[in-house]
Design a protein around this motif. Structure first.
Motif, PDB file in Angstrom:
ATOM      1  N   LEU A  64       0.797  -1.221  -0.051  1.00 45.65           N
ATOM      2  CA  LEU A  64      -0.112  -0.001   0.017  1.00 45.65           C
ATOM      3  C   LEU A  64       0.752   1.302  -0.248  1.00 45.65           C
ATOM      4  CD1 LEU A  64      -2.571   1.698   0.339  1.00 45.65           C
ATOM      5  CD2 LEU A  64      -2.482   1.058   2.784  1.00 45.65           C
ATOM      6  N   VAL A  65       1.858   1.302   1.096  1.00 46.34           N
ATOM      7  CA  VAL A  65       2.732   2.586   1.124  1.00 46.34           C
ATOM      8  C   VAL A  65       3.528   2.642  -0.322  1.00 46.34           C
ATOM      9  CG1 VAL A  65       4.468   3.686   2.199  1.00 46.34           C
ATOM     10  CG2 VAL A  65       2.675   2.591   3.524  1.00 46.34           C
ATOM     11  N   PHE A  66       4.016   1.243  -0.743  1.00 50.52           N
ATOM     12  CA  PHE A  66       4.686   1.209  -2.028  1.00 50.52           C
ATOM     13  C   PHE A  66       3.953   1.707  -3.195  1.00 50.52           C
ATOM     14  CE2 PHE A  66       7.730  -1.198  -4.598  1.00 50.52           C
ATOM     15  CZ  PHE A  66       8.891  -1.008  -3.686  1.00 50.52           C
ATOM     16  N   ALA A  67       2.732   1.532  -3.185  1.00 46.21           N
ATOM     17  CA  ALA A  67       1.939   2.073  -4.446  1.00 46.21           C
ATOM     18  C   ALA A  67       1.800   3.567  -4.551  1.00 46.21           C
ATOM     19  CB  ALA A  67       0.410   1.292  -4.298  1.00 46.21           C
ATOM     20  N   VAL A  68       1.571   4.168  -3.326  1.00 44.73           N
ATOM     21  CA  VAL A  68       1.373   5.622  -3.080  1.00 44.73           C
ATOM     22  C   VAL A  68       2.707   6.167  -3.511  1.00 44.73           C
ATOM     23  CG1 VAL A  68       0.701   7.590  -1.748  1.00 44.73           C
ATOM     24  CG2 VAL A  68      -0.703   5.433  -1.532  1.00 44.73           C
ATOM     25  N   GLY A  69       3.695   5.696  -2.676  1.00 42.04           N
ATOM     26  CA  GLY A  69       5.105   6.206  -2.963  1.00 42.04           C
ATOM     27  C   GLY A  69       5.524   6.040  -4.371  1.00 42.04           C
ATOM     28  N   ALA A  70       5.109   5.087  -5.090  1.00 36.53           N
ATOM     29  CA  ALA A  70       5.624   5.031  -6.582  1.00 36.53           C
ATOM     30  C   ALA A  70       4.939   5.838  -7.393  1.00 36.53           C
ATOM     31  CB  ALA A  70       5.091   3.537  -7.134  1.00 36.53           C
ATOM     32  N   PRO A 204      -1.548  15.917  -0.016  1.00 37.14           N
ATOM     33  CA  PRO A 204      -2.859  16.104   0.575  1.00 37.14           C
ATOM     34  C   PRO A 204      -3.578  14.903  -0.189  1.00 37.14           C
ATOM     35  CG  PRO A 204      -2.653  18.275   0.550  1.00 37.14           C
ATOM     36  CD  PRO A 204      -1.298  17.900  -0.231  1.00 37.14           C
ATOM     37  N   GLY A 205      -3.710  15.189  -1.637  1.00 35.24           N
ATOM     38  CA  GLY A 205      -4.229  13.863  -2.511  1.00 35.24           C
ATOM     39  C   GLY A 205      -3.810  12.696  -2.188  1.00 35.24           C
ATOM     40  N   ALA A 206      -2.334  12.577  -1.989  1.00 37.09           N
ATOM     41  CA  ALA A 206      -1.685  11.310  -1.754  1.00 37.09           C
ATOM     42  C   ALA A 206      -2.226  10.605  -0.370  1.00 37.09           C
ATOM     43  CB  ALA A 206      -0.225  11.381  -1.734  1.00 37.09           C
ATOM     44  N   VAL A 207      -2.267  11.560   0.681  1.00 37.07           N
ATOM     45  CA  VAL A 207      -2.639  11.135   1.795  1.00 37.07           C
ATOM     46  C   VAL A 207      -4.022  10.540   1.664  1.00 37.07           C
ATOM     47  CG1 VAL A 207      -3.326  11.716   4.389  1.00 37.07           C
ATOM     48  CG2 VAL A 207      -1.053  12.581   3.062  1.00 37.07           C
ATOM     49  N   LEU A 208      -5.070  11.375   1.152  1.00 35.69           N
ATOM     50  CA  LEU A 208      -6.409  11.197   1.013  1.00 35.69           C
ATOM     51  C   LEU A 208      -6.648   9.556   0.302  1.00 35.69           C
ATOM     52  CD1 LEU A 208      -8.017  14.175   0.439  1.00 35.69           C
ATOM     53  CD2 LEU A 208      -8.338  12.704   2.437  1.00 35.69           C
ATOM     54  N   LEU A 209      -5.673   9.504  -0.901  1.00 43.63           N
ATOM     55  CA  LEU A 209      -5.735   8.247  -1.639  1.00 43.63           C
ATOM     56  C   LEU A 209      -5.480   7.029  -0.761  1.00 43.63           C
ATOM     57  CD1 LEU A 209      -6.690   6.773  -4.106  1.00 43.63           C
ATOM     58  CD2 LEU A 209      -4.275   7.174  -4.919  1.00 43.63           C
ATOM     59  N   ALA A 210      -4.385   7.186   0.066  1.00 47.69           N
ATOM     60  CA  ALA A 210      -3.773   5.953   0.718  1.00 47.69           C
ATOM     61  C   ALA A 210      -4.811   5.660   1.835  1.00 47.69           C
ATOM     62  CB  ALA A 210      -2.513   6.505   1.493  1.00 47.69           C
ATOM     63  N   PHE A 390       1.198   4.040 -13.575  1.00 51.31           N
ATOM     64  CA  PHE A 390       1.434   2.445 -13.762  1.00 51.31           C
ATOM     65  C   PHE A 390       1.576   1.967 -12.650  1.00 51.31           C
ATOM     66  CE2 PHE A 390       4.799  -0.487 -15.321  1.00 51.31           C
ATOM     67  CZ  PHE A 390       4.052  -1.448 -15.795  1.00 51.31           C
ATOM     68  N   ASN A 391       3.027   2.197 -11.929  1.00 52.79           N
ATOM     69  CA  ASN A 391       3.374   1.542 -10.573  1.00 52.79           C
ATOM     70  C   ASN A 391       2.237   1.624  -9.761  1.00 52.79           C
ATOM     71  OD1 ASN A 391       6.270   0.634 -11.412  1.00 52.79           O
ATOM     72  ND2 ASN A 391       6.545   2.884 -11.628  1.00 52.79           N
ATOM     73  N   LEU A 392       1.645   2.943  -9.523  1.00 53.72           N
ATOM     74  CA  LEU A 392       0.497   2.961  -8.502  1.00 53.72           C
ATOM     75  C   LEU A 392      -0.650   1.970  -8.589  1.00 53.72           C
ATOM     76  CD1 LEU A 392      -0.976   4.582  -6.207  1.00 53.72           C
ATOM     77  CD2 LEU A 392      -2.218   5.609  -8.195  1.00 53.72           C
ATOM     78  N   MET A 393      -1.093   1.864  -9.792  1.00 50.83           N
ATOM     79  CA  MET A 393      -2.033   0.873 -10.111  1.00 50.83           C
ATOM     80  C   MET A 393      -1.474  -0.763  -9.898  1.00 50.83           C
ATOM     81  SD  MET A 393      -4.752   2.291 -10.543  1.00 50.83           S
ATOM     82  CE  MET A 393      -5.925   1.255 -11.334  1.00 50.83           C
ATOM     83  N   ASN A 394      -0.415  -0.910 -10.402  1.00 49.11           N
ATOM     84  CA  ASN A 394       0.097  -2.406  -9.974  1.00 49.11           C
ATOM     85  C   ASN A 394       0.361  -2.841  -8.719  1.00 49.11           C
ATOM     86  OD1 ASN A 394       0.323  -2.793 -12.974  1.00 49.11           O
ATOM     87  ND2 ASN A 394       2.615  -2.320 -12.933  1.00 49.11           N
ATOM     88  N   PHE A 395       0.583  -1.738  -7.693  1.00 49.63           N
ATOM     89  CA  PHE A 395       0.995  -2.194  -6.463  1.00 49.63           C
ATOM     90  C   PHE A 395      -0.341  -2.130  -5.704  1.00 49.63           C
ATOM     91  CE2 PHE A 395       5.457  -0.742  -7.589  1.00 49.63           C
ATOM     92  CZ  PHE A 395       6.048  -2.090  -7.287  1.00 49.63           C
ATOM     93  N   MET A 396      -1.214  -1.292  -6.222  1.00 49.14           N
ATOM     94  CA  MET A 396      -2.557  -1.170  -5.488  1.00 49.14           C
ATOM     95  C   MET A 396      -3.166  -2.471  -5.661  1.00 49.14           C
ATOM     96  SD  MET A 396      -3.419   1.337  -3.907  1.00 49.14           S
ATOM     97  CE  MET A 396      -3.318   3.426  -3.639  1.00 49.14           C
TER      98      MET A 396
END
Length: 462
Positions: A64-70, A204-210, A390-396
């Motif tokens: 999860l953290v990996f995905a948002v971080g990516a 803020p968008g990243a935090v809300l998505l996570a 691409f990375n976000l969706m893969n890790f999500m």
């Protein structure tokens, strides 16, 4: 004195080869970090007396953290120098590993994994951006090499995890991640210099998505209605936020391109197939076959090695034949491999390893062909954001699929038989899950083929 290369200067063949080698070494550390712990999941569950849905957070929280971080690092790469981001990332990655080495309870372990993910996310995020930015003419080949490295490391990980975890303790696996600090002087020297560019990052968008995804995962794994409420509220707030933000965390304009959106969604489904297999197999091997940690690693090893060999060729296939046929072939392998596993669970492990191999080889082909396709679909100035999505969706996908499959594995005394030709009737839960995985791969194949069949492949050579 260093020989680092300014961004606007063409790299020599030697410098490109050196950079690719460094990239693959750093990437191998990250991938092994994931697959080593996959093999250790049964041991961690036993140590802390956890159910499958609980122990899945060793993977799910990390991913999860990996995905948002990516995606975050993909955006940052459009602003800040890549070598700076990688330096910070590797330091965080090793710091989390040092904490994990001394973890004595499950909460401490999860904190360590989250810190690791905060740093480790830089590596896959930038691994696909570096070739596109510094080696555009060779990117197809480099993507193939990167994907082969991922597959090779994913095969070496189970073996390493099996031997280290079996001979010592699973906590010693963190030592290999700490060793990644050695790469910092070389990346500081060999990655081309870049200037800081203008831009902003939507934190803020990243935090809300996570928060929304975390709430969803809590609902799936623990059936927590509080988690579902957090998911709904955070997702609504996220949507309202990105509509007004000048540089939103997810670019809605980019998602209006039906080809880009289809490619990302297809990759999402394909990655869920691979993460599902990698998560389920160790638990299945311990439950059905009673395999040790070392033997679980050996069960996965042939598939990962086969994937490494295929992945090495995958980039060349993409360059010569285009992404469309390669991706179709990859999903056919994923469909077939999943169905074979579903059917033949219960046969001797060395034969089951061949079924796993069929599915495993699809992974590098999906990764390399999709990444290469996206670099053609996304404007050059948005490469970081495009690959980041691409990375976000893969890790999500990996986080969600692991949580879902972990929740189903909690079920006892399953009587429903979805596969009519299953080899053994006492493994129905595993057979059913792999049949579902096969259906997901088939859906991805259908979606991709329907959208792209009438569009000339941008990578197909004239």
């Amino acid at each position: 004195m260093t020989d680092s290369i300014p961004q606007n200067k063409e790299l020599t063949k030697k410098q490109k080869n050196r950079l690719v080698l460094l990239l693959c070494i750093i990437l191998a550390f990250t991938v092994m970090n994931g697959t080593m712990f996959n093999v250790a999941i049964p041991d961690i569950a036993e140590d802390f007396d956890l159910l499958p849905s609980q122990v899945t957070w060793v993977m799910t929280g990390y991913i999860l953290v990996f995905a948002v971080g990516a995606l975050m690092y993909g955006k940052l790469a459009d602003i800040y120098p890549i070598k700076r981001l990688l330096t910070i990332g590797i330091i965080l990655f090793a710091t989390g590993a040092a904490i994990g080495l001394f973890s004595q309870n499950y909460a401490f372990l999860l904190i360590a994994r989250i810190i690791q993910a905060m740093g480790g996310a830089t590596i896959p995020a930038l691994a696909f951006i570096i070739p596109a930015r510094f080696m555009p003419k060779e990117r197809g080949r480099v993507f193939g090499t990167v994907s082969a490295t991922v597959a090779f490391a994913s095969g070496l990980g189970p073996i390493t995890g099996g031997f280290v975890g079996g001979a010592f303790d699973w906590r010693y696996l963190f030592i290999l991640s700490i060793i990644s600090l050695i790469a910092i002087p070389f990346l500081r020297k060999w990655i081309p210099d870049e200037t800081v560019r203008s831009g902003s990052v939507d934190i803020p968008g990243a935090v809300l998505l996570a928060s929304s995804v975390a709430g969803l995962l809590f609902f799936i794994t623990m059936f927590s209605w509080i988690g579902l409420t957090i998911f709904a509220l955070s997702l609504t707030a996220f949507y309202l936020h990105i509509r007004k933000h000048p540089a939103p965390f997810i670019d809605l304009e980019m998602l209006k391109d039906k080809y880009y959106t289809t490619a990302v969604l297809t990759s999402f489904l394909g990655t869920s197939v691979m993460f599902g297999m990698i998560f389920i197999v160790p638990i299945m091997a311990r439950s059905v076959y009673g395999l040790s940690t070392v033997e679980i690693g050996l069960l996965l090893f042939p598939g990962a090695m086969g994937a490494a060999l295929v992945g090495q060729r995958g980039g060349r296939f993409v360059e010569s034949r285009g992404s469309f046929p390669v991706l179709q072939t990859a999903f056919l392998l994923a469909v077939g491999g999943s169905f074979l596993i579903s059917t033949f669970i219960g046969i001797p492990p060395y034969l089951l390893a061949l079924c796993i191999l069929v599915q495993y080889v699809a992974f590098p082909l999906i990764q390399s062909s999709t990444a290469n396709l996206l670099t053609e679909l996304v404007p050059k100035e948005k490469t970081g954001v495009g690959i980041g999505m691409f990375n976000l969706m893969n890790f999500m996908s990996g986080a969600i699929s692991s949580a879902v499959f972990g929740a189903f594995l909690d079920l006892q005394n399953v009587r429903l038989q979805l596969n009519p030709v299953v080899y053994s009737d006492n493994v129905l839960i595993y057979s059913n899950l792999f049949l579902v995985i096969s259906v997901i791969a088939a859906a991805a194949l259908f979606l991709f083929t329907k959208q792209f069949k009438n569009r000339p492949d941008p990578l197909q050579k004239s």
